[in-house]
Design a protein around this motif. Structure first.
Motif, PDB file in Angstrom:
ATOM      1  N   MET A   1       1.107 -10.430 -12.087  1.00 12.97           N
ATOM      2  CA  MET A   1       1.359 -11.083 -13.379  1.00 12.97           C
ATOM      3  C   MET A   1       0.383 -12.232 -13.632  1.00 12.97           C
ATOM      4  SD  MET A   1       3.580  -9.778 -15.314  1.00 12.97           S
ATOM      5  CE  MET A   1       4.942  -8.668 -15.336  1.00 12.97           C
ATOM      6  N   GLU A   4      -2.805 -11.036 -14.983  1.00 13.15           N
ATOM      7  CA  GLU A   4      -2.835 -10.842 -16.441  1.00 13.15           C
ATOM      8  C   GLU A   4      -3.249 -12.124 -17.158  1.00 13.15           C
ATOM      9  OE1 GLU A   4       0.736  -9.517 -18.237  1.00 13.15           O
ATOM     10  OE2 GLU A   4       0.375  -7.416 -17.794  1.00 13.15           O
ATOM     11  N   LEU A   5      -2.649 -13.223 -16.661  1.00 18.27           N
ATOM     12  CA  LEU A   5      -2.929 -14.519 -17.275  1.00 18.27           C
ATOM     13  C   LEU A   5      -4.403 -14.899 -17.097  1.00 18.27           C
ATOM     14  CD1 LEU A   5      -1.428 -16.851 -18.701  1.00 18.27           C
ATOM     15  CD2 LEU A   5      -1.238 -17.955 -16.474  1.00 18.27           C
ATOM     16  N   PHE A   8      -6.497 -12.864 -19.351  1.00 21.84           N
ATOM     17  CA  PHE A   8      -6.313 -13.346 -20.730  1.00 21.84           C
ATOM     18  C   PHE A   8      -7.150 -14.603 -20.984  1.00 21.84           C
ATOM     19  CE2 PHE A   8      -3.836 -16.042 -23.701  1.00 21.84           C
ATOM     20  CZ  PHE A   8      -3.941 -15.244 -24.828  1.00 21.84           C
TER      21      PHE A   8
ATOM     22  N   LEU B 160      -6.158 -12.162 -30.083  1.00 18.46           N
ATOM     23  CA  LEU B 160      -4.761 -12.464 -29.728  1.00 18.46           C
ATOM     24  C   LEU B 160      -3.858 -11.254 -29.967  1.00 18.46           C
ATOM     25  CD1 LEU B 160      -4.332 -16.102 -31.092  1.00 18.46           C
ATOM     26  CD2 LEU B 160      -4.580 -15.385 -28.722  1.00 18.46           C
ATOM     27  N   ALA B 163      -4.514  -8.830 -27.268  1.00 19.69           N
ATOM     28  CA  ALA B 163      -4.001  -9.345 -25.989  1.00 19.69           C
ATOM     29  C   ALA B 163      -2.483  -9.241 -25.915  1.00 19.69           C
ATOM     30  CB  ALA B 163      -4.443 -10.789 -25.820  1.00 19.69           C
ATOM     31  N   PHE B 167      -0.950  -7.484 -22.738  1.00 18.48           N
ATOM     32  CA  PHE B 167      -0.283  -8.276 -21.703  1.00 18.48           C
ATOM     33  C   PHE B 167       1.189  -8.485 -22.062  1.00 18.48           C
ATOM     34  CE2 PHE B 167      -4.740 -10.028 -21.811  1.00 18.48           C
ATOM     35  CZ  PHE B 167      -5.187  -9.269 -20.747  1.00 18.48           C
ATOM     36  N   THR B 168       1.996  -8.423 -21.051  1.00 19.47           N
ATOM     37  CA  THR B 168       3.440  -8.516 -21.306  1.00 19.47           C
ATOM     38  C   THR B 168       4.037  -9.819 -20.785  1.00 19.47           C
ATOM     39  OG1 THR B 168       3.684  -7.263 -19.281  1.00 19.47           O
ATOM     40  CG2 THR B 168       3.878  -6.028 -21.343  1.00 19.47           C
ATOM     41  N   MET B 169       3.249 -10.551 -20.023  1.00 15.51           N
ATOM     42  CA  MET B 169       3.757 -11.761 -19.371  1.00 15.51           C
ATOM     43  C   MET B 169       4.176 -12.820 -20.402  1.00 15.51           C
ATOM     44  SD  MET B 169       1.601 -13.774 -16.569  1.00 15.51           S
ATOM     45  CE  MET B 169       2.324 -15.096 -15.670  1.00 15.51           C
ATOM     46  N   LYS B 171       4.118 -16.061 -20.125  1.00 17.21           N
ATOM     47  CA  LYS B 171       3.156 -17.171 -20.213  1.00 17.21           C
ATOM     48  C   LYS B 171       2.044 -16.861 -21.222  1.00 17.21           C
ATOM     49  CE  LYS B 171       3.211 -19.747 -15.891  1.00 17.21           C
ATOM     50  NZ  LYS B 171       2.539 -19.857 -14.592  1.00 17.21           N
ATOM     51  N   VAL B 172       1.665 -15.587 -21.254  1.00 24.05           N
ATOM     52  CA  VAL B 172       0.610 -15.162 -22.185  1.00 24.05           C
ATOM     53  C   VAL B 172       1.074 -15.410 -23.616  1.00 24.05           C
ATOM     54  CG1 VAL B 172      -0.660 -13.172 -23.073  1.00 24.05           C
ATOM     55  CG2 VAL B 172      -0.420 -13.485 -20.610  1.00 24.05           C
ATOM     56  N   ILE B 175       0.798 -19.079 -24.370  1.00 18.30           N
ATOM     57  CA  ILE B 175      -0.608 -19.441 -24.637  1.00 18.30           C
ATOM     58  C   ILE B 175      -1.038 -18.871 -25.991  1.00 18.30           C
ATOM     59  CG2 ILE B 175      -2.994 -19.185 -23.827  1.00 18.30           C
ATOM     60  CD1 ILE B 175      -1.920 -19.204 -20.993  1.00 18.30           C
ATOM     61  N   TYR B 176      -0.574 -17.675 -26.270  1.00 15.50           N
ATOM     62  CA  TYR B 176      -0.867 -17.033 -27.552  1.00 15.50           C
ATOM     63  C   TYR B 176      -0.488 -17.972 -28.698  1.00 15.50           C
ATOM     64  CZ  TYR B 176      -0.039 -13.939 -31.568  1.00 15.50           C
ATOM     65  OH  TYR B 176      -0.043 -13.372 -32.812  1.00 15.50           O
TER      66      TYR B 176
END
Lengths: 267, 210
Positions: A1, A4-5, A8, B160, B163, B167-169, B171-172, B175-176
């Protein structure tokens, strides 16, 4: 996980950098192109101005040439014929003293008029310029304007002269003529010195008088006067002359430098 | 952060009031966009129930206003293409919100699609600007800042949107939201810069002589 960050953030940072780089590159490239275009535009403008000025001077010269020719060939010739007739009549009426003297007086006046017309014609189109070159033409001009003891003139030349091309010769002569006429008209000078120094790659001309001097820049930039000086500057610009002017209460000195190269000398 | 982002629209709105005197129509479109954007944010924030109506209307209004501004920037040369795009995207928007939204992963959202259109328009305008050298000093040319704003904001939006689909997290997503708000603030500041330059360096004299 966390992976992923990281991906990103990294891809976001890379994207931001690419975009910033693109914008900076665009601005620099644009400003450079714009600067080049402005430079090109200025060059074209200068060339167009130069050509327009040259065309105007050419027109003036052609007109002067025409007037000089008319004065010399038509009016001058007619007056000379009248003068000859007067001489003939004077001889014929020699016995009638009063009439003879009257006729001789008319003849002398005619002689003065013919000389005057010849002088005007020479001023308009110096024939020596075509046949004898710039040094001799200026020398003749300097001698012609001399009026000792009120206005003395000297002319010196040194070095091996070369034949300037016709346009440069004429432009340079007109410029020197303007400077000399300004000295006569405005400077209240008693002495005018003209020096020609022919060097290998340039012609250096010094014209100095001991007059009252004037403010060159101020006169040049004056809207209501200074047309002669403006023309002088234009002519110098066209033929690629560099010049320096020094003027104070002790007199005015011009230093004119004409480069001698394929553009200025007659090949 | 989202509040700051929302209120940042007030800067171009404030400056835009002075733009209304200006005859540059593209700036007026952008001013209206800033107003609509602010109102839509206020509506969405205060009345979340209406989001489903407010956002699609805002997106299409945004599409219309920005493309209209570009139409003026391109001096009506690409008017037909722009009308065609507006028509096509309107049909797509209707279809999208009526049938395709549930299949969002298969069909690009109207937001991504319009971002892509704006990105292309912005890049093409850069090319157009470079080719025709419209300004002596680029940094004092309002459309440049406007275009930079459009490029950064919508390129960032595309990134974005892609992304967030990959991404599924959680935290993302956080940040998004931060990045999205930051992009919005930056866009508003760039639009405000464009307005400010247009006001300060405009040589036009208004009818009352000011």
């Amino acid at each position: 996980m966390e992976y992923e960050l990281t991906i990103f953030i990294l891809s976001g940072t890379a994207g931001t950098l690419v975009m910033a780089g693109f914008i900076i590159y665009f601005v620099i490239s644009y400003q450079k192109k714009s600067f080049d275009a402005q430079l090109r535009f200025e060059q074209l403008k200068t060339r167009a101005e130069k050509e327009a000025t040259l065309a105007s001077f050419r027109g003036q010269e052609n007109e002067r040439q025409r007037i000089a020719k008319d004065l010399h060939d038509d009016i001058g010739a007619s007056l000379t014929a009248i003068k000859m007739s007067m001489s003939f009549l004077g001889d014929k009426f020699k016995k009638n003293k009063a009439l003879h003297e009257e006729l001789m007086e008319i003849r002398d006046t005619l002689t003065l008029s013919i000389d005057g017309i010849r002088a005007i014609s020479h001023n308009l189109m110096p024939y020596a310029l075509t046949n004898l070159g710039i040094s001799r033409s200026v020398e003749q001009l300097v001698n012609r304007v001399a009026n000792p003891p009120h206005y003395k003139t000297t002319f010196h030349t040194s070095g091996a002269s070369v034949r300037l091309n016709e346009e440069v010769r004429l432009m340079l002569f007109r410029s020197i003529q303007e400077i000399i006429h300004n000295s006569i008209k405005h400077s209240r000078a008693a002495l005018l010195k003209v020096n020609f120094t022919w060097e290998k790659d340039q012609l250096s001309i010094r014209i100095e008088d001991n007059g009252c001097g004037f403010n060159y820049e101020k006169t040049l930039n004056n809207v209501n006067s200074g047309i002669g000086l403006k023309n002088l500057e234009s002519r110098f610009r066209i033929i690629g002359v560099t010049h320096h002017v020094k003027s104070d209460e002790n007199g005015t000195g011009y230093h004119i430098i004409l480069p001698l190269n394929s553009n200025t000398i007659s090949l | 952060m989202s509040h700051v982002s929302m209120y940042s629209a007030l800067i171009p709105i404030f400056l835009g009031i002075f733009i209304l005197k200006n005859r540059e129509k593209y700036l007026i479109f952008i001013f209206i966009l800033a107003v609509v954007s602010f109102l839509s944010d206020v509506m969405s924030l205060n009345h979340p129930n209406y989001r489903n109506i407010v956002l699609p209307v805002y997106r299409y209004t945004q599409l219309f206003l920005i493309l209209s501004a570009y139409n003026f920037l391109f001096k009506n040369v690409y008017q037909r293409t722009i009308i065609f795009l507006l028509g096509g995207l309107l049909i797509y928007a209707v279809l999208y919100y009526a049938y395709l939204e549930n299949l969002a992963r298969t069909f690009p959202s109207i937001r991504t699609l319009s971002s892509f259109v704006f990105l292309l328009a912005s890049l093409f305008y850069f090319y157009y600007l470079h080719k025709n050298l419209l300004a002596k000093n680029l940094l004092l040319f309002p459309p440049f800042w406007l275009n930079v704003g459009v490029l950064i904001y919508f390129a960032g939006n595309i990134f974005l949107n892609v992304a967030i689909n990959i991404f599924t997290m959680h935290k993302v997503y956080v940040i998004y939201m931060i990045v999205h708000s930051s992009l919005n603030i930056l866009k508003n500041l760039l639009f405000a810069t464009s307005f400010f330059i247009a006001i300060k360096y405009s040589k036009r004299i208004t009818y009352n002589g000011i």
